[in-house]
Design a protein around this motif. Sequence first.
Motif, PDB file in Angstrom:
ATOM      1  N   GLY A   1       0.866  -1.454   0.452  1.00 57.36           N
ATOM      2  CA  GLY A   1      -0.337  -0.117   0.109  1.00 57.36           C
ATOM      3  C   GLY A   1       1.149   0.936   0.319  1.00 57.36           C
ATOM      4  N   GLY A   2       1.992   1.550   0.434  1.00 60.58           N
ATOM      5  CA  GLY A   2       2.436   2.493   0.718  1.00 60.58           C
ATOM      6  C   GLY A   2       3.596   2.484  -0.653  1.00 60.58           C
ATOM      7  N   MET A   3       3.674   1.391  -1.469  1.00 62.34           N
ATOM      8  CA  MET A   3       4.453   1.590  -2.318  1.00 62.34           C
ATOM      9  C   MET A   3       3.575   2.412  -3.763  1.00 62.34           C
ATOM     10  N   LEU A   4       2.154   1.872  -3.735  1.00 56.67           N
ATOM     11  CA  LEU A   4       1.361   2.433  -4.128  1.00 56.67           C
ATOM     12  C   LEU A   4       1.094   3.916  -3.836  1.00 56.67           C
ATOM     13  N   ALA A   5       1.256   4.611  -3.207  1.00 59.90           N
ATOM     14  CA  ALA A   5       0.958   5.735  -2.467  1.00 59.90           C
ATOM     15  C   ALA A   5       1.700   6.464  -3.153  1.00 59.90           C
ATOM     16  N   VAL A   6       3.051   6.257  -2.750  1.00 57.33           N
ATOM     17  CA  VAL A   6       4.312   6.616  -2.977  1.00 57.33           C
ATOM     18  C   VAL A   6       4.490   7.024  -4.575  1.00 57.33           C
ATOM     19  N   LEU A   7       4.294   6.296  -4.914  1.00 56.02           N
ATOM     20  CA  LEU A   7       4.182   6.193  -6.429  1.00 56.02           C
ATOM     21  C   LEU A   7       3.691   6.502  -6.684  1.00 56.02           C
ATOM     22  N   LEU A   8       1.881   6.915  -6.328  1.00 55.68           N
ATOM     23  CA  LEU A   8       1.149   7.810  -6.900  1.00 55.68           C
ATOM     24  C   LEU A   8       0.976   9.603  -6.698  1.00 55.68           C
ATOM     25  N   LEU A   9       1.798   9.262  -5.365  1.00 48.77           N
ATOM     26  CA  LEU A   9       2.438  10.965  -5.598  1.00 48.77           C
ATOM     27  C   LEU A   9       3.113  11.205  -6.327  1.00 48.77           C
ATOM     28  N   ALA A  10       3.952  10.646  -6.698  1.00 47.21           N
ATOM     29  CA  ALA A  10       5.012  11.342  -7.506  1.00 47.21           C
ATOM     30  C   ALA A  10       4.465  11.291  -8.772  1.00 47.21           C
ATOM     31  N   LEU A  11       3.493  10.490  -9.161  1.00 54.17           N
ATOM     32  CA  LEU A  11       3.285  10.853 -10.410  1.00 54.17           C
ATOM     33  C   LEU A  11       2.478  11.633 -10.538  1.00 54.17           C
ATOM     34  N   ASN A  12       1.866  12.039  -9.723  1.00 53.57           N
ATOM     35  CA  ASN A  12       0.548  13.467  -9.901  1.00 53.57           C
ATOM     36  C   ASN A  12       1.582  14.770  -9.133  1.00 53.57           C
ATOM     37  N   PHE A  13       2.543  14.772  -8.586  1.00 58.99           N
ATOM     38  CA  PHE A  13       3.390  15.702  -8.822  1.00 58.99           C
ATOM     39  C   PHE A  13       4.066  16.169 -10.053  1.00 58.99           C
ATOM     40  N   LEU A  14       4.809  14.570 -10.529  1.00 54.84           N
ATOM     41  CA  LEU A  14       5.013  15.262 -12.109  1.00 54.84           C
ATOM     42  C   LEU A  14       4.251  15.805 -12.858  1.00 54.84           C
ATOM     43  N   GLY A  15       3.144  15.278 -12.439  1.00 57.90           N
ATOM     44  CA  GLY A  15       1.871  15.429 -13.918  1.00 57.90           C
ATOM     45  C   GLY A  15       1.608  17.154 -13.005  1.00 57.90           C
ATOM     46  N   ASP A  16       1.388  17.473 -11.821  1.00 62.95           N
ATOM     47  CA  ASP A  16       1.386  19.137 -11.841  1.00 62.95           C
ATOM     48  C   ASP A  16       2.532  20.199 -12.363  1.00 62.95           C
ATOM     49  N   GLY A  17       3.455  19.079 -12.115  1.00 64.27           N
ATOM     50  CA  GLY A  17       4.606  20.025 -12.937  1.00 64.27           C
ATOM     51  C   GLY A  17       5.225  19.922 -14.059  1.00 64.27           C
ATOM     52  N   LEU A  18       4.843  18.891 -14.266  1.00 61.48           N
ATOM     53  CA  LEU A  18       4.389  19.252 -16.348  1.00 61.48           C
ATOM     54  C   LEU A  18       3.677  20.195 -16.864  1.00 61.48           C
ATOM     55  N   ARG A  19       2.167  19.915 -16.498  1.00 60.71           N
ATOM     56  CA  ARG A  19       1.270  21.038 -16.484  1.00 60.71           C
ATOM     57  C   ARG A  19       1.783  22.228 -15.903  1.00 60.71           C
ATOM     58  N   ASP A  20       2.068  22.770 -15.229  1.00 61.40           N
ATOM     59  CA  ASP A  20       2.085  24.071 -14.944  1.00 61.40           C
ATOM     60  C   ASP A  20       4.075  24.988 -15.613  1.00 61.40           C
ATOM     61  N   ALA A  21       4.354  23.711 -16.205  1.00 57.88           N
ATOM     62  CA  ALA A  21       5.838  24.204 -16.820  1.00 57.88           C
ATOM     63  C   ALA A  21       5.227  24.442 -18.058  1.00 57.88           C
ATOM     64  N   TRP A  22       4.202  23.215 -18.906  1.00 55.08           N
ATOM     65  CA  TRP A  22       4.061  23.156 -20.552  1.00 55.08           C
ATOM     66  C   TRP A  22       3.229  24.249 -20.534  1.00 55.08           C
ATOM     67  N   ASP A  23       2.264  24.036 -19.808  1.00 55.97           N
ATOM     68  CA  ASP A  23       0.480  24.765 -19.713  1.00 55.97           C
ATOM     69  C   ASP A  23       0.874  25.805 -19.110  1.00 55.97           C
ATOM     70  N   PRO A  24       1.762  27.161 -18.988  1.00 50.41           N
ATOM     71  CA  PRO A  24       1.262  28.179 -17.371  1.00 50.41           C
ATOM     72  C   PRO A  24      -0.117  29.008 -17.834  1.00 50.41           C
ATOM     73  N   ARG A  25      -0.772  28.673 -19.105  1.00 57.21           N
ATOM     74  CA  ARG A  25      -1.995  29.603 -19.229  1.00 57.21           C
ATOM     75  C   ARG A  25      -2.907  28.300 -18.584  1.00 57.21           C
ATOM     76  N   SER A  26      -4.123  28.965 -18.868  1.00 57.69           N
ATOM     77  CA  SER A  26      -5.115  27.818 -16.991  1.00 57.69           C
ATOM     78  C   SER A  26      -5.388  26.815 -18.132  1.00 57.69           C
ATOM     79  N   ILE A  27      -5.655  26.095 -17.443  1.00 57.50           N
ATOM     80  CA  ILE A  27      -6.537  24.707 -18.052  1.00 57.50           C
ATOM     81  C   ILE A  27      -7.765  25.266 -18.107  1.00 57.50           C
ATOM     82  N   GLY A  28      -8.188  25.792 -17.679  1.00 59.99           N
ATOM     83  CA  GLY A  28      -9.762  26.872 -17.422  1.00 59.99           C
ATOM     84  C   GLY A  28     -10.969  26.864 -18.363  1.00 59.99           C
ATOM     85  N   GLN A  29     -12.063  26.239 -18.490  1.00 54.32           N
ATOM     86  CA  GLN A  29     -12.859  26.229 -19.612  1.00 54.32           C
ATOM     87  C   GLN A  29     -13.120  27.439 -20.351  1.00 54.32           C
TER      88      GLN A  29
END
Lengths: 340, 322, 522
Positions: free
Chosen positions: A312-340
């Motif tokens: 469970g811990g491994m899954l949690a850590v993996l998913l946390l890492a993937l989410n932070f990575l996703g956040d970072g990528l999104r912030d970097a590549w698309d600093p504009r909104s992801i709004g509607q």
Amino acid sequence: MNDARTSRTAGAKEAGGPAASGADNAIPLSPSRRAWRAFARQRAAVASAVFLAFVVALIGLWPIARHPAISSYLPEAITWSPTALSEAQFTPPSPAHWLGTDVHGRDLLSRLVSGTGISFLVGIVGAGMSLLIGVLWGALAGYLGGRWDSVLMRIVDILYALPSIVFVMVLMAVAEAPLKAHLTRALSSAAGEWASLLLLFIGLGSVSWLTMARIVRGQVWSLRARGFVDASRALGAGHVWILRRHLLPNLAGVVIVYLALTLPSVMLYESFLSYLGLGIQPPQASLGYLIADGAGNINAIRTYWWLVVFPGGMLAVLLLALNFLGDGLRDAWDPRSIGQ
Amino acid sequence: MTAYILKRLAFVGPLLVVISFLAFVLLRLAPGGPFDKERVPASPEIEKALRARYHLDEPLGQQYLRYVGLWWEKTEPRGWRRVNGGLIVGDFGPSLKYRDHTVNDIIAQALPVSLSLGALAFCLALGLGIPLGFHTAVRKGHWDEYAGSLLALLVICIPALVVGPILVMVLALKWQWFPVALWGGPWHAVLPTLTLGLYFAGRIARLMREGMLGVLPSEFITAARAKGLSETTILLRHAFRLAVLPVVSYSGPLLADLLTGSFVVESLFQIPGIGVFLVNSALSRDYPMVVGLVVLYAVLLLVLNLIVDVAYGLLDPRVEYE
Amino acid sequence: MLVACRGPNPAADLVIINGAEPETLDPALMTGQADLRIGLAIFEGLTRFNPTNAAPTPGLAERWEVSPDGLTYTFHLRSNAVWSTGEPITADDVVYSWRRVLYPPTASEYAGLLFYVRNGEAFNTGALQNPTQVGVTALDVRTVRVELQNPTPFFLDLCGTPTLAVVPRQTIERHGDRWLCARPVPASGAYCLEAWRVNDRIRLRKNPRYWDAANTRSEIVDLLPCINANTALNLYTSGAADVVWDKNLVPGELLDVLLRRPDFHSYPVLGTYFLRFNVTRAPFHDPRVRAAFALAVDKRRIVDKITRGGEQIASAYTPPGVPGYEAPVGLSLDPGRARDLLAQAGFPGGRRFPACDYLCDTTSRLHEQIAIELQAMWERELGVRVTLRKMEWKTFLVAQRDLAYDLCRSSWIGDYNDPNTFLDMFMSHNGNNRTGWKCEPYDRLLREANAQLDPAHRLARLREAETLLVREEVPIMPLYFYAGLEYYDADRIHGIFANVRAEHPLRAIWKSPPAGRTLAQP
């Protein structure tokens, strides 16, 4: 209007670091270079990327530790095979087994490493399929509009209403034997054993693209409503050019965020399938299988805590890492909104 | 707007036909039948009689038409009579696994339970998720944003399979605040709601946060600030409307999933809802039950998606309908 | 602190977790053990089971006579046998119930139990159209005469099963398939069906008109379905349930702790867990290969490490506990001999052994765990690599039926207390064979045995047949005998006894108040 926002918010972010502003004013950087800089500044994202790279390397290198030439030089605890049974049933973490053992005396650490590898594959294939099929489908539907949009999205509605578990079950029951025979003939009998895993990937991937298609279509729809698509057409731009230059970059943000949400949901769905007994064939293990197994152990009398906590811990850590990575990528590549 | 709604509603009928037919066919592709058991009946005639009793020996198209209710049989001495029941009168047929009940019986008993649990979990998910997402977006860069984001992420990463038993072990067995399982009074609903709703609260918090972060840099927000409006008004009246759109579009399918029950939570807490039935009837090849539940889910989904799309249009004035 | 669940008022006297949700409560149609337990409470037959040893005792029939050739039974019904709604239970009801089971459109899966009655099979297969020629007749209002095909020593056991129980004709004719949803359902047994909420609970209330109502100990009994072992344990621990009596609802990892508790009961039952070999596929067509596989398995390890419920390892196929029968000795652990046999068959050291697979299903984690152990044993002792295939239940049944496997896991629970229930399934044309094994001497031995009147001779023949099955031909490999696993506090719950059929008639069970309170009069 979008482009105006781009420069302003990008500029606002760049101005955050004192050293950077000077450099930026001096040499104009291309958008990609700017994006990498921004990414590098997100500490959590970078740490996550490093961590994930480490995990992937670990998974890849793990079987080498069992090689007879070098296993005698390594501590015993990392040379266990994930399928080797022993008499040490249900032992807690100890010097011989760093993460403990399960009901068959199999070492949990090696099972965890190999299981994470399989879960990664499952997640990547699922996310990959959802990316490929879902983005194309949704973009097409949103872009074409009118009757095509209706038909494509109604097909998504229909497929969404059908129970995915039935589909996965039917796929695995019907296609397993022929696929296995085919693989054994074409490659080798070892390849044949991967048939059921392959089918699992295909099954999971084919049920995870639907939400992505719907999200992407919604995005494209609202992007079209903002008029710059029509403006580009009026200026004589071709469809493919519009798709490439306007729509896909604007979609990148949403897609990345949803990918970051798809990966965990595919892994958790695989865990649910393991809980039902469908999914991975023994003696292979996946993270989802280990979690489902461990979760069945939780009770008030005596819980073998290592069977739950580590997977469970491994899954949690993996998913946390993937989410932070996703956040970072999104912030970097698309600093504009992801709004509607 | 009304034209759009009517057009979408007009689609519901044909879609249900297609969905019910696909569900009807899909399950039959799986090997095994509803009456296959470990213990084979003493003569093949018994199996034949069993299949004949439920019309499983007829051609597939005929079975489907009979299921829908558009099949006519000859009556003595002359004339034709439409078969009893059928989908067009809302009769989902007998259950092949629970042979003393019809699918309608079971849905009538089990659906209200799933509806209440699902609604409670939905309220929890929105009630926790939206404020948390809102807060973490507004306070970006501060420590409470990191804590909030971490909390939301953690909740997404731990499956209900693990959360449920832990909650039961600590809250129900050790401290004895709540019952361990079953469904009866309001105390029984707390642990299942938590187990079911926490994961979705986390996802909604993430979506809300993304929505807010996307809207906050917008021009019209800057304009409103320049005009001197209070921050609260800006955030709540202007930004929130647009920021909540991803949550709205996620809520449609979410609510449909929640209302039709969760297998894991219902089997863990032994709740007599409809969620266990979809999985179990697929595994038992109970064809009418699966098709009935799929049609039910499809109706919910189509209606909720329509509501979501309409809400989209109301919240974001830039969107127009064709 | 609110702990116990507040069920529907009034609270039940006894709450039992019965296992899976019953598929049907129609005695003619039921096949699962959870269903059978409830069916026996509501509907009774000519005999009923003694709670201590599951032997058949007078039920609706107060006495009977058996003809010297063992072929004719004459049952005399009680004069005070009435339905819960007041009408008397007559011999016509008995005849109707049995004919209904055999009637082809009813499609009763246990109709085979009535094939021992003359013309029963013919009527059920449609060879005979006239039901009055089936060997059960009502001589008068209270006398039933039954004619059998062969002397059947276990026939009285059969009369106690729910399939042969007496069902209410008027209700069935009026309501058709949904007669169990009508309220009230006339009951011929100790309890009436008061309420049935699917997947929630089944509430039974004492039938005051039952002929033995004075001895029915509990007024209201609730039977709860449950599918998760830990949930069942939690419900029992928190006091929401008094008894849990389904062996699938015991968490396997905790068995070593549970066996030491006084409120956990484990006892042998009439059931066997075994492996089937597909004798139509090479190399398992060779009995030496089959014997080699059987000799290489360390059953003790599986029972000690994996199942851990106190089960006995199985060398023969028929479990112990059948009165008067001594099962033969089958094949035990002997890896040396296993390797010799395999070498003789042409695969020394497991070399050139073709790929083979072992099928198991997903209904319980146990099957997979046992499969993993077996795979390791065969690899270690014989050098043969067996692939595991885990399949979902129905797919598994189809693969087993179509003989699309090499080895597969199986189990069998006895229907009645006689070796025949275990042995006749392996006759050449029995549908439950599913190994492809056809052995004329075996069939002949069983036919001879079942024509024997003398019990000793009969059991000797059966023993010969079983020796052929488990020692010489080995189309199956028995692994262990099942143990019934139940939770109940023996100080407070009375009337549950350990017997090989795991029969616990509800009418005999009652719960006494906790110590310290005055005992209410039963």
